[in-house]
Design an enzyme around this catalytic site. Structure first.
Site, mmCIF file in Angstrom:
data_model
loop_
_atom_site.group_PDB
_atom_site.id
_atom_site.type_symbol
_atom_site.label_atom_id
_atom_site.label_comp_id
_atom_site.label_asym_id
_atom_site.label_seq_id
_atom_site.Cartn_x
_atom_site.Cartn_y
_atom_site.Cartn_z
ATOM 1 N N CYS A 176 0.816 -1.224 0.123
ATOM 2 C CA CYS A 176 0.093 -0.286 -0.035
ATOM 3 C C CYS A 176 0.786 1.170 0.040
ATOM 4 O O CYS A 176 0.315 2.203 -0.036
ATOM 5 C CB CYS A 176 -0.924 0.088 1.215
ATOM 6 N N GLU A 326 -1.886 5.276 13.718
ATOM 7 C CA GLU A 326 -1.644 6.535 12.718
ATOM 8 C C GLU A 326 -1.979 7.863 13.510
ATOM 9 O O GLU A 326 -1.051 8.620 13.507
ATOM 10 C CB GLU A 326 -2.453 6.510 11.213
ATOM 11 N N HIS A 352 -9.862 1.844 -0.550
ATOM 12 C CA HIS A 352 -8.426 1.764 -0.401
ATOM 13 C C HIS A 352 -7.745 1.092 -1.808
ATOM 14 O O HIS A 352 -8.021 0.150 -2.287
ATOM 15 C CB HIS A 352 -7.675 0.712 0.716
#
Length: 425
Positions: A176, A326, A352
């Site tokens: 990713c 995060e 995503h």
């Protein structure tokens, strides 16, 4: 706040500056800058029930598909069958980026123009379809184009062939973080003087039965099948997994003096790039978010900026439990100012895009700075309270910012960040 740089040598001192002069977007929200950007600013969701195949037997039956992509708009009809869809998306986004930059690749400059475009998964669609052909019809019916159709580097390869770019050529594969690493690696190549311009970004087309089954088996996907538009909800307490998407995001990166000499329109300057590893787990980040922290710190240091200089963060946030980490990482890096910096997750709208995510999100971040509008994080009804951030919840916001940070974190514990700054001559 003290920033630790233990274990690495710090910033090189390049003389060559790198700017963005073109953007190409193929997204579930729309194809091209204006269509995609308009939908993002309106807070539209691209998530729907899957139409490519019957998803009835799957626990997750939703995705962010691109419904209106016509490959022959960008690729000769005779060549379409030689390419998996992820390659077609890369070609389309690359053509748009070069056209947007108003740049012409010629025999005089081709050796100095490169391509760095990656894909996290590559030609999984072609692999599945060809395996079916093999099983049902035998090896004699397998196309001779099978291997170059599906291998990951052929996105960069085909773009180079079609556009005639003969400079550095590579296909990054870092899950990713692929799109972000591709842009960052291209930035370094130009800084070193090995190219004057590079077509850089990420591409993915992995909405397939096997991919969906694999992510579902890992319990990574949202099961909100009865309300697809609300399924991708980064930072929300009720998130239950990510939604797979597809597309391509490509930037035309150019050495500053090269761009100025030809009178190019400059979107932004790319000033910082960082990359780290968690060295922890195949899919999960560590509980202290150390890898993400160090990656953001490195990127700020490389940019020569302090945390207070950043006006907006496009978060990696995928709508999984990792969003919390995060948020922790942002809090650790930005300290007391963390709660005041706008942080939005455009995956709430696009889903995503895996290897394409970093390229698309870098483009959205640049447009946010250039056009003075910060994209929202939609579906944010109950924000996590442990590490409170300004998520630009549900409605886009007018704001003038001079520097932005774009985050990408991938399976295998690979991390990549970019900082773009408003261009000043």
């Amino acid at each position: 706040m003290n920033v630790s740089h233990e274990g690495w040598q710090g910033k090189r001192q390049p003389e060559r500056r790198v700017v963005v002069t073109g953007i190409g977007l193929v997204t579930p929200l729309g194809i091209g800058i204006e269509a995609a950007w308009s939908a993002v600013c309106k807070g539209e969701s691209a998530v729907r029930r899957i139409t490519r195949f019957d998803p009835t037997d799957y626990p997750s039956q939703i995705a962010a598909e691109i419904p209106d992509f016509v490959p022959t708009d960008y690729v000769d009809k005779k060549d379409v069958k030689k390419m998996d869809t992820f390659i077609q998306y890369a070609i389309a986004a690359s053509r748009m980026a070069v056209d947007d930059a108003q740049f012409s690749i010629s025999s005089q400059n081709a050796n100095r123009i490169g391509v760095v475009i990656g894909s996290g998964i590559g030609g999984i669609n072609g692999i599945e379809q060809t395996h079916t052909t093999l099983q049902e019809k035998g090896p004699s019916r397998v196309t001779p184009f099978f291997v170059p159709m599906v291998i990951g580097n052929m996105a960069a390869g085909f773009v180079s062939i079609i556009l005639g770019a003969r400079g550095p050529n590579a296909g990054t594969v870092t899950a990713c973080a692929t799109g972000t690493h591709s842009i960052g690696d291209a930035y370094r190549i130009i800084q070193r003087g090995e190219a004057d311009a590079i077509i850089a970004g990420g591409t993915e087309a992995a909405i397939t039965p096997l991919t969906l089954a694999g992510f579902a088996a890992a319990r990574a996907l949202s099961k909100r099948n009865d309300a697809p538009e609300a399924a991708s909800r980064p930072f929300d307490q009720d998130r239950d997994g990510f939604v797979i998407g597809e597309g391509g995001g490509v930037l035309f990166l150019e050495e500053l003096e090269h761009a100025v000499a030809r009178g190019a329109r400059i979107y932004a300057e790319l000033v910082g790039y960082g990359m780290t590893a968690d060295a922890y787990h195949i899919t999960a980040p560590p509980s202290d978010a150390n890898g993400a922290v160090r990656c953001m710190e490195q990127t700020l240091h490389d940019a020569g900026l302090s945390p207070s200089d950043i006006g907006y963060i496009n978060a990696h946030a995928t709508s999984t439990m990792a969003d919390r980490l995060e948020a922790l990482a942002i809090t650790r890096v930005f300290g007391e100012s963390a709660a005041r910096i706008p942080v939005s997750a455009t995956k709430s709208m696009t889903g995503h895009l895996l290897g394409a995510a970093g390229g698309v999100e870098a483009a959205f971040s640049i447009l946010a700075m250039q056009r003075g509008t910060l994209p929202p994080t939609i579906n944010l009804d109950k924000p996590d309270s442990e590490y409170p951030l300004d998520h630009v919840a549900n409605i886009a916001r007018k704001a003038q910012v001079d520097a932005i940070l774009s985050n990408s974190f991938g399976f295998g514990g690979t991390n990549a960040c970019l900082v773009f700054r408003r261009y000043e001559s």
